[in-house]
Design a protein around this motif. Structure first.
Motif, PDB file in Angstrom:
ATOM      1  N   THR A  34       0.963  -1.214   0.043  1.00 39.30           N
ATOM      2  CA  THR A  34      -0.096  -0.002  -0.075  1.00 39.30           C
ATOM      3  C   THR A  34       0.917   1.295  -0.006  1.00 39.30           C
ATOM      4  O   THR A  34       0.363   2.216  -0.681  1.00 39.30           O
ATOM      5  CB  THR A  34      -0.877  -0.095   1.283  1.00 39.30           C
ATOM      6  N   LYS A  35       1.914   1.249   0.685  1.00 39.67           N
ATOM      7  CA  LYS A  35       2.770   2.305   0.981  1.00 39.67           C
ATOM      8  C   LYS A  35       3.729   2.538  -0.132  1.00 39.67           C
ATOM      9  O   LYS A  35       4.710   3.439   0.022  1.00 39.67           O
ATOM     10  CB  LYS A  35       3.496   2.313   2.370  1.00 39.67           C
ATOM     11  N   SER A  36       3.928   1.735  -1.284  1.00 37.97           N
ATOM     12  CA  SER A  36       4.877   1.694  -2.213  1.00 37.97           C
ATOM     13  C   SER A  36       4.256   1.486  -3.628  1.00 37.97           C
ATOM     14  O   SER A  36       2.989   1.416  -3.541  1.00 37.97           O
ATOM     15  CB  SER A  36       5.937   0.722  -1.915  1.00 37.97           C
ATOM     16  N   ASP A  37       5.115   1.329  -4.544  1.00 38.01           N
ATOM     17  CA  ASP A  37       4.670   1.003  -6.080  1.00 38.01           C
ATOM     18  C   ASP A  37       5.236  -0.280  -6.475  1.00 38.01           C
ATOM     19  O   ASP A  37       4.997  -0.556  -7.395  1.00 38.01           O
ATOM     20  CB  ASP A  37       5.114   2.100  -6.842  1.00 38.01           C
ATOM     21  N   ALA A  38       5.632  -1.056  -5.279  1.00 38.63           N
ATOM     22  CA  ALA A  38       6.064  -2.608  -5.707  1.00 38.63           C
ATOM     23  C   ALA A  38       4.922  -3.523  -6.000  1.00 38.63           C
ATOM     24  O   ALA A  38       3.738  -3.100  -5.709  1.00 38.63           O
ATOM     25  CB  ALA A  38       6.758  -3.029  -4.315  1.00 38.63           C
TER      26      ALA A  38
END
Length: 180
Positions: free
Chosen positions: A99-103
């Motif tokens: 959620t906190k990244s573009d991974a």
């Protein structure tokens, strides 16, 4: 290719990280890590590999419960009910890292490295892992609890990092690290 003498990390860890970077680069996948007991060891292994920036999106080291809640949105109820070393916590850590990244894929690690901190139900050497994939079914939990035993703090952390790296291999890759 990194010369194995040009690292402070154990060769098996760097070798597996090399495979993870190459396989995820080939698959076009970006990685995030959410680490507790390993303290960033998985991210450190990945960044030993030249070109890892093609694959590693970000790494969260959330050692305290407060950091898990603030940075990865692990529920206070989950932490209170199941504890930091639980499938529920690891799963929320992995989901939070996505959620906190573009991974595209995230792995989470939480456990008891020792020498203290263990108890009857979660002795030293207990480590929980979770992997979450972007677009995956959030109700399909991919998690595992491993009992490494008291291998010493460094031994537990190394085995945990190896297992986490295995979880980052795309499905077409076979895990190679072995646990004692």
């Amino acid at each position: 290719m990194t010369d194995s003498t040009d690292t402070i990390l154990p060769a098996p860890l760097v070798d597996l990280a090399r495979r993870v970077v190459a396989a995820n680069r080939a698959a076009g996948r970006r990685i995030a890590t959410a680490e507790s007991c390993t303290g960033g060891l998985v991210a450190a292994a990945l960044t030993e590999i030249p070109g890892s920036s093609d694959v590693l999106e970000c790494a969260f080291v959330t050692y305290s419960d407060e950091a898990k809640a603030a940075l990865l949105k692990v529920s206070g109820d989950v932490l209170e009910t199941f504890g930091a070393v639980s499938v529920a916590t690891a799963w929320q850590m992995a989901q939070g890292a996505l959620t906190k990244s573009d991974a595209d894929v995230a792995v989470a690690i939480t456990g008891v490295a020792g020498p203290g901190g263990g108890n009857e139900t979660k002795p030293v050497g207990t480590v929980v892992f979770a992997r979450a994939e972007r677009g995956g079914d959030p109700d399909h939990v991919v998690a595992d609890t491993r009992q490494f035993g008291d291998l010493g703090r460094g031994g537990v952390r190394l085995q945990a990092a190896l297992c986490a790296l295995e979880l980052l291999l795309p499905a077409s890759e076979e895990p190679v690290a072995e646990s004692p």
